[in-house]
Design a protein around this motif. Structure first.
Motif, short mmCIF file in Angstrom:
data_model
loop_
_atom_site.label_atom_id
_atom_site.label_comp_id
_atom_site.label_asym_id
_atom_site.label_seq_id
_atom_site.Cartn_x
_atom_site.Cartn_y
_atom_site.Cartn_z
N HIS A 198 26.37 -4.60 -11.97
CA HIS A 198 26.34 -3.83 -12.97
C HIS A 198 25.31 -3.31 -13.03
N TYR A 199 25.39 -1.61 -12.43
CA TYR A 199 23.79 -0.75 -12.10
C TYR A 199 23.27 0.11 -13.79
N TRP A 200 22.01 -0.22 -13.74
CA TRP A 200 21.61 1.20 -14.78
C TRP A 200 19.91 1.59 -13.88
N ARG A 201 20.77 3.32 -13.43
CA ARG A 201 19.56 3.12 -11.70
C ARG A 201 19.15 4.49 -11.29
N ASP A 202 20.40 5.12 -12.71
CA ASP A 202 19.98 6.84 -12.51
C ASP A 202 19.10 7.05 -12.51
N ARG A 203 17.38 6.75 -13.00
CA ARG A 203 16.52 7.55 -13.89
C ARG A 203 15.41 6.93 -12.31
N ALA A 204 15.65 5.33 -11.45
CA ALA A 204 14.90 4.77 -11.03
C ALA A 204 13.82 5.67 -10.21
N PRO A 205 12.90 5.23 -9.87
CA PRO A 205 11.76 6.49 -9.54
C PRO A 205 12.28 6.39 -8.11
N ALA A 206 12.34 5.20 -7.43
CA ALA A 206 12.93 5.21 -6.28
C ALA A 206 13.99 6.56 -5.64
N ARG A 207 14.44 7.21 -6.04
CA ARG A 207 15.34 7.82 -5.89
C ARG A 207 15.16 9.25 -5.69
N ARG A 208 13.08 9.47 -5.82
CA ARG A 208 12.54 10.51 -5.79
C ARG A 208 11.42 10.36 -5.08
N LEU A 209 11.99 9.38 -4.27
CA LEU A 209 11.01 9.16 -3.37
C LEU A 209 10.37 9.68 -2.61
N LEU A 210 11.23 11.10 -1.87
CA LEU A 210 10.53 11.84 -0.64
C LEU A 210 10.74 13.20 -1.20
N ASP A 211 11.21 13.29 -2.53
CA ASP A 211 11.51 14.56 -3.28
C ASP A 211 10.21 15.64 -2.85
N SER A 212 9.07 15.32 -3.14
CA SER A 212 7.79 16.10 -2.86
C SER A 212 7.34 16.02 -1.18
N PRO A 213 8.01 17.54 -0.58
CA PRO A 213 6.59 18.10 0.61
C PRO A 213 5.95 17.10 0.87
N GLN A 214 4.78 17.77 0.45
CA GLN A 214 3.27 16.77 0.34
C GLN A 214 3.52 15.05 0.51
N ALA A 215 3.99 14.56 -0.56
CA ALA A 215 4.14 13.44 -0.82
C ALA A 215 4.92 12.48 0.47
N ALA A 216 5.87 12.96 0.85
CA ALA A 216 6.78 12.83 2.30
C ALA A 216 5.76 12.49 3.31
N LYS A 217 5.43 13.92 3.23
CA LYS A 217 4.52 13.97 4.64
C LYS A 217 3.60 13.00 4.94
N GLN A 218 2.73 12.96 3.63
CA GLN A 218 1.80 11.83 3.85
C GLN A 218 1.93 10.53 4.46
N ASP B 181 0.68 -1.10 0.28
CA ASP B 181 -0.54 0.27 -0.13
C ASP B 181 0.75 1.22 0.19
N LEU B 182 2.06 0.96 0.44
CA LEU B 182 2.78 2.34 0.58
C LEU B 182 3.60 2.25 -0.72
N VAL B 183 3.69 2.05 -1.89
CA VAL B 183 4.18 1.74 -2.67
C VAL B 183 4.15 2.99 -4.05
N LYS B 184 4.32 3.60 -3.39
CA LYS B 184 4.82 4.91 -5.22
C LYS B 184 4.27 4.12 -6.47
N ARG B 185 3.28 5.33 -7.77
CA ARG B 185 4.00 5.07 -8.39
C ARG B 185 4.23 6.11 -9.37
N GLU B 186 4.88 6.10 -9.88
CA GLU B 186 5.32 7.62 -11.17
C GLU B 186 5.08 7.32 -12.49
N THR B 187 4.24 8.53 -13.07
CA THR B 187 3.58 8.59 -13.93
C THR B 187 5.28 8.91 -15.17
N ASN B 188 4.96 7.60 -16.40
CA ASN B 188 6.15 7.79 -17.36
C ASN B 188 8.12 7.71 -17.04
N ALA B 189 7.99 6.79 -15.85
CA ALA B 189 8.36 6.01 -15.07
C ALA B 189 8.81 4.39 -15.72
#
Length: 318
Positions: A107-127, A81-89
């Motif tokens: 060997h990694y290809w992860r620079d644009r993975a949505p998990a990196r932006r999990l807490l970048d939105s103050p509103q989403a982080a607060k929720q 339930d706490l897995v965020k879905r990001e559009t166009n990602a």
């Protein structure tokens, strides 16, 4: 009443490349099909198999592979339930190259993975942080910290301080990956800040040596104690682990001796066995034995996640 634990981190698609260092003529072989893995997800999945009540906290894309991954997690009993879905990602990807001794290179290809932006939105982080207050414990790793933006990392530290004040338990596995950080000074500062907020620490001595230049295990344990960590489980690879509670002397709990095929997720699965047992109320020593038993089984199979049928018959942990 079962304790609930939220696990914060990143999961990626997994591919496996096998080679044999014993023969210079052996060609690497790519395993057919895709799997998934990530240090915290591996721990969450194995904890769920051991009967723990686990929710995974991450961000995925809106593609069909993210849909597939979520279905797999739910089938394993992991709360999503706490897995965020990001559009166009889309998801990150990693490839494991394993030699004939079972040692692996990633060997990694992860620079644009949505998990990196999990807490970048103050509103989403607060929720998200409001939702996490309902849990008894929060678990994360050094990789969980490394992939976050500096802003997201500070938001997480602020939340963890409040979470502990409210009676929540914070659990941290250092799992140091230099390529994700870029600066040892920054990493050491972040780890020290994290450890001041930690109740149970599950470090690996090899990582501590690499990051802090620890001369011996006493140096590592002393630093953790000075930072206020009450329970420390220092992993020593094939030699087992040192368990320390409060100001008691370290206790060595030996690992089971097996011949590894692939050491992927060795520490992650140990953490799962240890934490599932501890959260069920068992002693630290008993929990370490359960962790070693699971890890010794996992490293005799390829990949991060072994089949359910390969799971060891484990003592009751719930």
């Amino acid at each position: 009443m079962h304790k609930r634990i939220a696990v914060i981190g990143e999961c990626m698609l997994e591919m496996n490349l096998n080679s044999d260092c014993r023969s210079h003529h052996s060609e690497p072989r790519l395993n057919a099909g895709l799997s998934f893995g990530g240090d915290t997800l591996n721990t969450a999945l194995y904890m769920s198999r051991l009967g723990a009540k686990v929710d995974y906290v991450t961000a995925l894309g809106d593609d069909h592979l993210s849909d597939w991954m979520l279905r797999q997690w739910r089938a394993e009993g992991i709360g999503c339930d706490l897995v965020k879905r990001e559009t166009n990602a889309s998801l990150g990807l990693y490839l494991i190259e394993t030699d004939g001794r079972g040692e692996r290179t990633f060997h990694y290809w992860r620079d644009r993975a949505p998990a990196r932006r999990l807490l970048d939105s103050p509103q989403a982080a607060k929720q998200l942080f409001e939702q996490l207050q309902q849990f008894d414990a929060v678990y994360l790793s050094g990789i969980s910290l490394a992939i976050l933006s500096p802003y997201g990392r500070e938001c997480l530290f602020d939340f963890l301080a409040k979470f502990r004040q409210g009676g929540g338990q914070v659990i941290f596995d250092g799992n140091y990956r230099p390529r994700l950080w870029g600066s040892e000074t920054l990493t050491r500062k972040a780890y020290e800040q994290m450890l001041r907020l930690t109740d149970i620490a599950l470090p690996t001595f090899e990582d501590e040596q690499l990051l802090f230049s620890d001369k011996d295990t006493n140096a590592t344990l002393t630093r953790f104690r000075e930072l206020g960590v009450a329970e420390i489980v220092l992993k020593l690879g094939g030699d087992g682990c040192l368990v320390v509670q409060q100001n008691h002397d370290p206790q060595l709990v030996p690992a089971l001796k097996v011949v590894p095929l692939d050491t992927t997720a060795a520490g992650d699965s140990f953490n799962a066995g240890y934490l599932a047992s501890r959260l069920a109320g068992n002693s630290a020593e008993d929990a370490a034995h359960i962790g070693h038993r699971l890890a010794s089984t996992v490293i005799q199979h390829r990949g991060a996640i072994i089949s359910k049928s390969a799971m060891p018959e484990s003592p009751e942990v719930i």
